[in-house]
Write an enzyme that holds these catalytic residues in place. Structure first.
Site, PDB file in Angstrom:
ATOM      1  N   ASP A 191      49.184 -53.831 -74.994  1.00 22.53           N
ATOM      2  CA  ASP A 191      49.541 -52.990 -76.146  1.00 22.53           C
ATOM      3  C   ASP A 191      50.317 -51.798 -75.591  1.00 22.53           C
ATOM      4  OD1 ASP A 191      49.705 -51.351 -78.325  1.00 22.53           O
ATOM      5  OD2 ASP A 191      47.570 -50.933 -78.456  1.00 22.53           O
TER       6      ASP A 191
ATOM      7  N   ASP B 102      54.298 -46.466 -74.591  1.00 20.94           N
ATOM      8  CA  ASP B 102      53.126 -45.720 -74.114  1.00 20.94           C
ATOM      9  C   ASP B 102      51.848 -46.540 -74.224  1.00 20.94           C
ATOM     10  OD1 ASP B 102      53.339 -45.550 -76.977  1.00 20.94           O
ATOM     11  OD2 ASP B 102      51.880 -43.914 -76.965  1.00 20.94           O
TER      12      ASP B 102
ATOM     13  N   ASP C  32      53.793 -55.677 -82.009  1.00 23.03           N
ATOM     14  CA  ASP C  32      52.728 -54.762 -81.563  1.00 23.03           C
ATOM     15  C   ASP C  32      51.371 -55.175 -82.143  1.00 23.03           C
ATOM     16  OD1 ASP C  32      51.546 -52.551 -80.393  1.00 23.03           O
ATOM     17  OD2 ASP C  32      52.167 -51.154 -81.954  1.00 23.03           O
TER      18      ASP C  32
ATOM     19  N   GLU D 150      53.693 -43.936 -79.517  1.00 20.70           N
ATOM     20  CA  GLU D 150      53.135 -44.614 -80.700  1.00 20.70           C
ATOM     21  C   GLU D 150      51.649 -44.322 -80.830  1.00 20.70           C
ATOM     22  OE1 GLU D 150      51.227 -47.859 -83.053  1.00 20.70           O
ATOM     23  OE2 GLU D 150      50.859 -47.291 -80.977  1.00 20.70           O
ATOM     24  N   GLU D 151      50.964 -44.290 -79.687  1.00 23.27           N
ATOM     25  CA  GLU D 151      49.500 -44.166 -79.709  1.00 23.27           C
ATOM     26  C   GLU D 151      49.038 -42.804 -80.218  1.00 23.27           C
ATOM     27  OE1 GLU D 151      47.748 -46.644 -79.471  1.00 23.27           O
ATOM     28  OE2 GLU D 151      48.704 -48.110 -78.161  1.00 23.27           O
TER      29      GLU D 151
ATOM     30  N   HIS E  99      56.536 -50.356 -78.443  1.00 19.47           N
ATOM     31  CA  HIS E  99      56.353 -49.026 -77.860  1.00 19.47           C
ATOM     32  C   HIS E  99      56.050 -49.092 -76.368  1.00 19.47           C
ATOM     33  CE1 HIS E  99      51.835 -48.930 -77.907  1.00 19.47           C
ATOM     34  NE2 HIS E  99      51.957 -49.650 -79.006  1.00 19.47           N
TER      35      HIS E  99
ATOM     36  N   HIS F 234      43.193 -50.934 -76.061  1.00 20.29           N
ATOM     37  CA  HIS F 234      42.649 -49.587 -75.818  1.00 20.29           C
ATOM     38  C   HIS F 234      41.384 -49.597 -74.973  1.00 20.29           C
ATOM     39  CE1 HIS F 234      44.826 -47.683 -79.533  1.00 20.29           C
ATOM     40  NE2 HIS F 234      45.545 -48.626 -78.948  1.00 20.29           N
TER      41      HIS F 234
HETATM   42 ZN   LIG Z   1      50.380 -50.725 -79.983  1.00 20.22          ZN
END
Ligand SMILES: [Zn+2]
Length: 399
Positions: A136, A77, A193, A170-171, A75, A375
């Protein structure tokens, strides 16, 4: 800087944070900045590629015709918790095992992050303390691009036909929306991922969410006796009646939970939002039933209040599909073992885009990226494991 790392650095410098309050697809237009770069790089390698109307980048590298097409997906984002703007990645060469100073305020120590001890003597990429890193999942993007580049530059190396897909959002759980399994064209696929290179994720949660609206009766507290029905009190009663230890902070492994993610209101009305998770779909159904029972219990205690509960299911545990069609997992196990890696399996306490792809016709387990602490500002990439993943993914699509 080596080209594979430079590509990763270039990607993380592009702000692609998604936005769960947005109604558009993709949720933020800045995700196109990376989508366009990926598309042009794929075209630079001679691949046909397109960005569809939903901001997804599809591409394809033809391979041996008698071999099944394998899909690779990651992904574009980054997460909502912390900014992904003006990311200034720092390369720590030959990590000495000490405290890593991110900036004047934030540092990472092996006491707080014992995993760091694994990386003494190797290279890490860390943040500058103000943002996340975005490994990520830009590590996933860069791993896929490096593999494609390798096979384009080494045409004598035979490989499977490779379907490529980069998804936005995705997030915020909207990555798999509009997934077109036919257009993708893969027999099976891998999302890149995860974290540890030796981990193959084949199990996710089953997920649902609940919205509760409570209508109380507000009245001046001075004349409230036997009249006031405080919506906030009913909300806390509801929450405290749920199984106390079925919460994220008390559960691990295969234990499911209810997670109150927001509670807003006044004495007159209150809104609560929960996410509900379990690896076992029967147990998830039981949790949903429990919630309905508690709604009725509170409603019976306070017949003058109005309590509306609506529950919707979200993604499902992909194990159901991967058990029925084990080709993706078996192929991965064979390839990992051929590289001398003993693959490990741990239930993911979350979802992946691949979980939904699996139910939409493309079995898709998830593989590692060599990055950790996602994150947040302590996110880092192990350069060694990132390169190990490039080697693994190359081997997965090799003929
Ligand atoms: Zn991810």
């Amino acid at each position: 800087m080596d080209q594979d790392l430079q590509r990763f650095i270039d990607y993380v410098k592009i702000d692609t944070q998604s936005d769960d309050t947005s109604e558009t697809t993709p949720s933020t237009m800045k995700q196109y900045d990376l989508a366009k770069l990926l598309k042009s790089q794929l075209e630079g390698f001679g691949l046909k590629s397109e960005i569809d109307e939903y901001g997804r980048v599809y591409s394809f590298l033809p391979g041996e015709k008698d071999l099944p097409t394998i899909g690779l997906n990651s992904h574009m984002d980054t997460a909502l918790e912390i900014s992904g703007k003006d990311v200034k990645p720092q390369l720590i060469q030959n990590y000495d095992g000490g405290v890593i100073k991110l900036n004047d305020t934030y540092s990472m120590s092996p006491e707080d992050f014992p995993n760091l001890k694994k990386y003494v003597g190797t290279d890490l990429i860390v943040t500058s303390g103000d943002t996340l890193l975005g490994a990520d999942d830009k590590a996933g993007d860069a791993i896929i691009m490096e593999v494609i580049k390798y096979y384009v530059e080494n045409p004598e190396e035979k490989h499977h036909p490779i379907a490529i897909l980069f998804t936005p959002d995705e997030e915020i759980g909207r990555g798999p929306e509009h997934f077109d399994a036919k257009k993708f064209g893969a027999e099976w696929a891998y999302t890149i991922d995860g974290s540890e290179p030796e981990l193959i994720d084949i199990e996710t949660f089953n997920a649902a969410h609940a919205d509760i609206h409570i209508q109380g009766i507000a009245i001046h507290p001075g004349e409230a006796k036997n009249k006031l029905i405080n919506a906030l009190s009913l909300a806390t009663l509801f929450d405290s009646t749920l199984p106390k230890f079925a919460r994220p902070e008390f559960t691990t492994g295969y234990e499911g939970f209810y997670h109150l993610i927001s509670l807003n209101g006044t004495s007159e009305h209150a809104d609560m939002h929960y996410i509900i998770r379990n690896h076992d779909s029967k147990k998830l159904d039981e949790q949903i039933e429990k919630m309905k029972e508690i709604r009725n219990f509170v409603a019976n205690l306070y017949p003058k209040a109005k309590i509306e509960l609506s529950i919707e299911k979200d993604y499902r545990n992909m194990k159901e599909i991967l058990d029925k069609d084990p080709r993706a997992v078996n192929h991965a196990i064979k390839v990992y073992k051929s590289l001398g890696i003993n693959p490990e399996f741990r239930p993911v306490r979350g979802g992946t885009d691949g979980a939904t792809f699996s139910f939409l016709g493309c079995p898709t387990p998830n593989l590692g990226t060599g990055s950790y602490n996602h994150h947040g500002r302590y996110e880092y990439l192990s350069v060694k494991e990132f390169r190990e993943m490039i080697k693994i993914v190359k081997a997965l699509v090799k003929a």
